[in-house]
Design an enzyme around this catalytic site. Structure first.
Site, PDB file in Angstrom:
ATOM      1  N   LYS A  12      41.161  45.556 -15.399  1.00 19.08           N
ATOM      2  CA  LYS A  12      41.963  44.374 -15.725  1.00 19.08           C
ATOM      3  C   LYS A  12      43.122  44.298 -14.734  1.00 19.08           C
ATOM      4  O   LYS A  12      43.898  45.248 -14.585  1.00 19.08           O
ATOM      5  CB  LYS A  12      42.509  44.465 -17.145  1.00 19.08           C
ATOM      6  CG  LYS A  12      43.309  43.246 -17.579  1.00 19.08           C
ATOM      7  CD  LYS A  12      42.454  42.001 -17.678  1.00 19.08           C
ATOM      8  CE  LYS A  12      41.675  41.972 -18.955  1.00 19.08           C
ATOM      9  NZ  LYS A  12      40.913  40.704 -19.148  1.00 19.08           N
ATOM     10  N   THR A  57      37.586  45.377 -20.167  1.00 15.13           N
ATOM     11  CA  THR A  57      38.846  45.149 -19.457  1.00 15.13           C
ATOM     12  C   THR A  57      39.912  44.637 -20.416  1.00 15.13           C
ATOM     13  O   THR A  57      41.102  44.910 -20.234  1.00 15.13           O
ATOM     14  CB  THR A  57      38.662  44.162 -18.297  1.00 15.13           C
ATOM     15  OG1 THR A  57      38.344  42.854 -18.797  1.00 15.13           O
ATOM     16  CG2 THR A  57      37.559  44.625 -17.352  1.00 15.13           C
ATOM     17  N   ARG A 181      69.498  41.531  20.551  1.00 17.56           N
ATOM     18  CA  ARG A 181      68.706  40.550  19.819  1.00 17.56           C
ATOM     19  C   ARG A 181      68.869  40.765  18.321  1.00 17.56           C
ATOM     20  O   ARG A 181      69.359  41.814  17.864  1.00 17.56           O
ATOM     21  CB  ARG A 181      67.228  40.660  20.184  1.00 17.56           C
ATOM     22  CG  ARG A 181      66.588  41.962  19.717  1.00 17.56           C
ATOM     23  CD  ARG A 181      65.074  41.933  19.828  1.00 17.56           C
ATOM     24  NE  ARG A 181      64.483  43.180  19.312  1.00 17.56           N
ATOM     25  CZ  ARG A 181      63.183  43.350  19.087  1.00 17.56           C
ATOM     26  NH1 ARG A 181      62.334  42.368  19.349  1.00 17.56           N
ATOM     27  NH2 ARG A 181      62.723  44.491  18.607  1.00 17.56           N
ATOM     28  N   GLN A 224      59.031  49.402  16.260  1.00 17.64           N
ATOM     29  CA  GLN A 224      58.235  50.624  16.116  1.00 17.64           C
ATOM     30  C   GLN A 224      59.138  51.855  16.031  1.00 17.64           C
ATOM     31  O   GLN A 224      58.936  52.745  15.189  1.00 17.64           O
ATOM     32  CB  GLN A 224      57.266  50.778  17.292  1.00 17.64           C
ATOM     33  CG  GLN A 224      56.117  49.791  17.301  1.00 17.64           C
ATOM     34  CD  GLN A 224      56.416  48.533  18.082  1.00 17.64           C
ATOM     35  OE1 GLN A 224      57.566  48.087  18.132  1.00 17.64           O
ATOM     36  NE2 GLN A 224      55.393  47.952  18.683  1.00 17.64           N
ATOM     37  N   HIS A 252      60.792  36.746  14.024  1.00  8.67           N
ATOM     38  CA  HIS A 252      61.406  36.404  15.309  1.00  8.67           C
ATOM     39  C   HIS A 252      62.539  35.390  15.143  1.00  8.67           C
ATOM     40  O   HIS A 252      62.411  34.395  14.422  1.00  8.67           O
ATOM     41  CB  HIS A 252      60.353  35.836  16.254  1.00  8.67           C
ATOM     42  CG  HIS A 252      59.232  36.786  16.544  1.00  8.67           C
ATOM     43  ND1 HIS A 252      59.427  38.001  17.171  1.00  8.67           N
ATOM     44  CD2 HIS A 252      57.908  36.712  16.275  1.00  8.67           C
ATOM     45  CE1 HIS A 252      58.263  38.624  17.288  1.00  8.67           C
ATOM     46  NE2 HIS A 252      57.335  37.862  16.748  1.00  8.67           N
TER      47      HIS A 252
END
Length: 303
Positions: A12, A57, A181, A224, A252
């Protein structure tokens, strides 16, 4: 040639449970979404339509709500383990169970800046949605349990302290290098515990705080690198965590050219693009951890 039933499971999905603890005039509220699944030898159900081995379920859903009343809701990892063990015990044909829970936070509404918050009025807020996926295999002495917990729906942004340069370029490269940035992402992090003797609530709060602290403090040369630093900090502080996985879209922010209007733009006005986006995924692993990668199949979106 023979045709046989392959791997299967049933359960479920997404039972939305709100548990109000009313033991005192100052109420507590827990808001969970619970999904359960059983796996095992359910060949008769699939091939012959014989449901004698099947715990419905609907019964699984009912159990979630009944256990919330009978046993209460503590750490979502404990609640998931309790449900998984119960479903296996009730279903002789099952040899394993998976229970997935997400919890959204509610905070008390502050009244006139008092700080303590209203006794029974709440606002949905907080940092991120807490998650866990529990896999239990077997019973008794053969029982093995694996817990993957995490956080999602965390939108993070640094307005400086992020660079991106020195990357490969070819004839199709138009991206400009930058040493200043905006770095922004919608973070999903999931970590696998090496065992189940854990203070789940304390561990979650600590890991969440570490992830936010590292995102803020790491001077980033790439998303990263930031993710690796976040994972490294978690593994260094939490020996009970075997590995941590991240999925992080790069949200971005592009500098708007205001020169046509006779204006300079010293990294102050940006266009936030919602798509397409870079998607960074990484796993940071303790090399001596048991069963590396074992439980990740339990987490949707991770193979």
């Amino acid at each position: 040639m023979a045709i046989v039933l392959g791997p299967n499971q049933y359960g479920k999905a997404q039972s939305h449970l709100v548990r109000v603890h009313r033991d005192t005039p100052r109420h507590e509220i827990r808001d969970l979404t619970v999904s359960s699944a059983l796996r095992g030898d359910f060949t008769l159900s699939h091939v012959d339509g014989d449901q004698s081995d099947v715990l419905p379920t609907d019964t699984q859903k009912n159990t979630v709500f009944a256990f919330a009343r009978e046993k209460g809701v503590g750490a979502i990892e404990d609640f998931a383990l309790t449900l998984a063990d119960h479903f296996i015990a009730q279903t002789p044909a099952a040899d394993g169970a998976r229970v997935e829970i997400s919890e959204v936070p509610w905070q008390r509404i502050d009244i006139d800046g008092g700080g303590d918050g209203h006794d029974h009025a709440f606002v949905r807020s907080g940092i991120g949605t807490r998650t866990t996926v529990v896999n239990v295999d077997g019973r008794g002495a053969d029982r093995r349990a694996h817990v993957v917990s995490g956080i999602q729906d965390v939108t993070l942004l640094k307005s400086t302290g992020s660079e991106f340069h020195g990357f490969l370029k070819d004839r199709y490269t138009t991206l400009q290098e930058t040493d200043d940035r905006i770095l922004a992402t919608d973070l999903v992090a999931r970590w696998r515990y090496d065992h189940t003797d854990v203070d789940w609530d304390a561990a979650y709060e600590s890991v969440r705080a570490l992830l936010l602290k590292q995102f803020a403090e790491i001077h980033s040369h790439a998303l990263q690198q930031t993710l690796y630093g976040m994972g490294q900090a978690v593994l260094e502080k939490h020996p009970e965590v075997a590995e941590i996985k991240f999925s992080a879209p790069n949200k971005h922010h592009f500098l708007v050219d205001l020169a046509p209007f006779g204006l300079e733009n010293p990294n102050e006005v940006f266009y936030a693009a919602d798509r397409p986006f870079g998607l960074i995924e990484a796993c940071v692993v303790r090399d001596d951890a048991s069963d590396p990668g074992l439980a990740w199949h339990a987490v949707p979106g991770w193979v």
